[in-house]
Design an enzyme around this catalytic site. Structure first.
Site, mmCIF file in Angstrom:
data_model
loop_
_atom_site.group_PDB
_atom_site.id
_atom_site.type_symbol
_atom_site.label_atom_id
_atom_site.label_comp_id
_atom_site.label_asym_id
_atom_site.label_seq_id
_atom_site.Cartn_x
_atom_site.Cartn_y
_atom_site.Cartn_z
ATOM 1 N N TYR A 11 -5.561 -13.982 74.510
ATOM 2 C CA TYR A 11 -6.329 -14.514 73.388
ATOM 3 C C TYR A 11 -7.805 -14.602 73.755
ATOM 4 O O TYR A 11 -8.164 -15.337 74.673
ATOM 5 C CB TYR A 11 -5.806 -15.903 73.004
ATOM 6 N N ASP B 109 9.960 -39.979 45.256
ATOM 7 C CA ASP B 109 11.177 -39.356 44.694
ATOM 8 C C ASP B 109 11.479 -37.951 45.225
ATOM 9 O O ASP B 109 12.427 -37.318 44.767
ATOM 10 C CB ASP B 109 11.102 -39.256 43.151
ATOM 11 N N ARG C 234 0.021 -11.520 70.729
ATOM 12 C CA ARG C 234 1.244 -12.077 71.333
ATOM 13 C C ARG C 234 2.381 -11.193 70.854
ATOM 14 O O ARG C 234 2.395 -10.778 69.697
ATOM 15 C CB ARG C 234 1.458 -13.537 70.924
ATOM 16 N N GLU D 131 6.559 -11.240 70.920
ATOM 17 C CA GLU D 131 7.683 -12.131 71.237
ATOM 18 C C GLU D 131 8.995 -11.573 70.713
ATOM 19 O O GLU D 131 9.111 -11.246 69.537
ATOM 20 C CB GLU D 131 7.445 -13.511 70.608
ATOM 21 N N HIS E 5 12.918 -24.478 69.892
ATOM 22 C CA HIS E 5 12.755 -24.791 71.315
ATOM 23 C C HIS E 5 14.053 -25.473 71.705
ATOM 24 O O HIS E 5 14.199 -26.682 71.574
ATOM 25 C CB HIS E 5 11.548 -25.694 71.563
ATOM 26 N N ASP F 201 12.887 -16.229 66.481
ATOM 27 C CA ASP F 201 11.506 -16.562 66.835
ATOM 28 C C ASP F 201 10.821 -15.263 67.261
ATOM 29 O O ASP F 201 11.046 -14.791 68.377
ATOM 30 C CB ASP F 201 11.532 -17.594 67.983
HETATM 31 MN MN LIG Z 1 8.578 -18.894 70.666
#
Ligand SMILES: [Mn+2]
Length: 455
Positions: free
Chosen positions: A402, A51, A422, A424, A375, A283
């Site tokens: 990393y 449900d 990272r 971005e 993407h 992103d």
């Molecule tokens: Mn990305």
């Protein structure tokens, strides 16, 4: 000091106008002819448990072509009396269903407020489609989205063998229209860019807020809740993709989404999270020390990644191949790692895709198209050669390094154990300098050290 994300929300952009959708449809249809029937389907609803459905999110092509975001919709384009018709099938008004699940625009609402010539209830689709198929010569549909439509189209193609022999009617081919839509989606209009800018702004502030809230002992999920809570607070529909919130060794796992560990002040937290607004994704990745000051080793790695990222952003210019930012980033990362003695190969050796040591510490690409899909669609190498960047294209730039000390496949240098960085940003290619949509998100070491823990 943290200036308070809550106090300074950006102004929401104007919604994409009906005229813009119509212009888009015309540009799309100018590539087709009499006899073409084009079908754009919404995705079916998905069950989460008994449900309960997953929050509904339509297909990006449906959003792009007409902005209809409710389930059970199908958009048809076909010729009638020498003119293109855009015909949208939607869930009809239904008081009982609306009491339970929410108001519906229905057929009348679709006709009045959406960029279509005709609208009908979704339960009339199949009969209507079967009729259209009798006269269509070529059917354009992306198969695998709506299996019922797929089977009706297939039947029509099979049936035509008999019928066509007698009457010369019925479709003779099925094609996928999504490549043509993708070509269009790759180049963003001013209005689309404004939606993306808003998603990027809210996401930037969410990251800044998470930085400000960071402190020893906080859990990854608590930081996640701050970020995602702010996405909603900012009036977006929430995350564009599941948030990656990884501290310590979890920062070295590229798509870590468990987000359940406690964070320590000497660890780096890596957060890859972005909001979705009007279907458009942001992103962003940022990495910072939970305690607010970079150790020497963390600083060494951060500076290399930041330099690589800034150089790669600068390569996002009209006429450059789409992969130039990646080439630039790889070179800068490799030079940095050679400088630190982490890589002992020559620069050329380090960059070799098969045998180079850079891939031990940097194993992904530097970016991707961004738009209605995180993407986003658009061929990277049409005809086998890298696409050249054009104004209006939006791509992410996200180099990283990393050092997973847990990895059995590499000898992780002790000094850099479990540092994962990272960085971005979302970059709009323009006729001039690259326009960083996420520029307000803190990124320099000085800015990060100032804001972390300041809440
Ligand atoms: Mn990305």
């Amino acid at each position: 000091m943290f200036d308070g994300a809550f106090k300074s929300l950006p102004t929401k952009p104007k919604a994409i106008s009906k005229d813009s959708y119509r212009e888009r449809q015309q540009r799309f249809l100018s590539q087709y002819d009499v006899g073409d029937l084009i079908i754009v389907s919404s995705l079916p609803e998905a069950t989460r448990s008994n449900d309960v459905h997953y929050p509904y999110r339509s297909s990006s092509d449906m959003l792009y072509m007409c902005g209809w975001s409710d389930p059970e919709a199908t958009l048809l384009f076909y010729h009638d009396e020498g003119k293109w018709v855009t015909h949208l099938f939607v869930q009809p008004k239904d008081t009982l269903m609306e009491i339970w699940e929410g108001r519906r625009p229905g057929v009348e609402g679709a006709l009045k407020d959406w960029p279509v010539n005709q609208a009908s209830p979704s339960d009339e689709l199949i009969d209507y489609l079967e009729q259209l198929l009798e006269d269509a010569v070529r059917v354009h549909v992306r198969t695998g989205i709506n299996t019922l439509i797929d089977s009706i189209v297939m039947q029509a193609v099979e049936k035509r063998d008999r019928k066509r022999q007698h009457f010369g009617t019925g479709p003779i081919s099925i094609e996928d229209p999504s490549r043509r839509i993708a070509e269009m989606r790759l180049r963003k209009s001013e209005e689309e860019i404004e939606q993306m800018r808003y998603a990027a702004e809210v996401s930037s502030k969410a990251h800044a807020l998470a930085m400000a809230a960071s402190k020893d002992g906080i859990h990854e999920f608590q930081i996640q809740s701050i970020i995602e809570g702010f996405f909603v607070y900012g009036g977006t529909s929430g995350w564009a993709y599941p948030s990656i919130v990884g501290c310590g060794e979890n920062a070295t796992i590229l798509h870590y989404t468990v987000n359940n560990a406690p964070c320590q002040s000497d660890e780096i937290i890596l957060i890859d999270a972005g909001a979705e607004y009007e279907g458009y994704a942001a992103d962003i990745t940022r990495s910072w020390p939970i305690g607010g000051s970079f150790s020497e080793a963390q600083r060494e790695i951060y500076e290399i990644v930041l330099e690589a990222q800034e150089k790669a952003i600068d390569a996002c210019r009209v006429g450059n191949p789409y992969n130039m930012p990646h080439e630039v980033a790889c070179r800068t990362l490799a030079e940095g790692l050679i400088r630190l003695g982490i890589i002992t190969q020559s620069l050329e050796q380090a960059l070799d895709f098969e045998t180079g040591d850079l891939r031990k510490w940097y194993m992904h690409n530097t970016g991707h198209w961004l738009g209605l899909d995180v993407h986003d669609v658009g061929t990277y190498k049409p005809d086998g050669t890298p696409r050249l960047l054009e104004a209006g294209m939006v791509l992410t730039v996200e180099p990283g390094l990393y050092f997973g000390a847990w990895r059995p496949d590499v000898d992780c240098p002790e000094r850099y154990a479990n540092i994962g960085i990272r960085i971005e940003d979302d970059v709009l290619v323009t006729e001039g300098d690259p326009d960083v949509l996420t520029a307000s998100c803190p990124k320099t070491i000085a800015d990060i050290e100032r804001i972390v823990g300041s809440l």
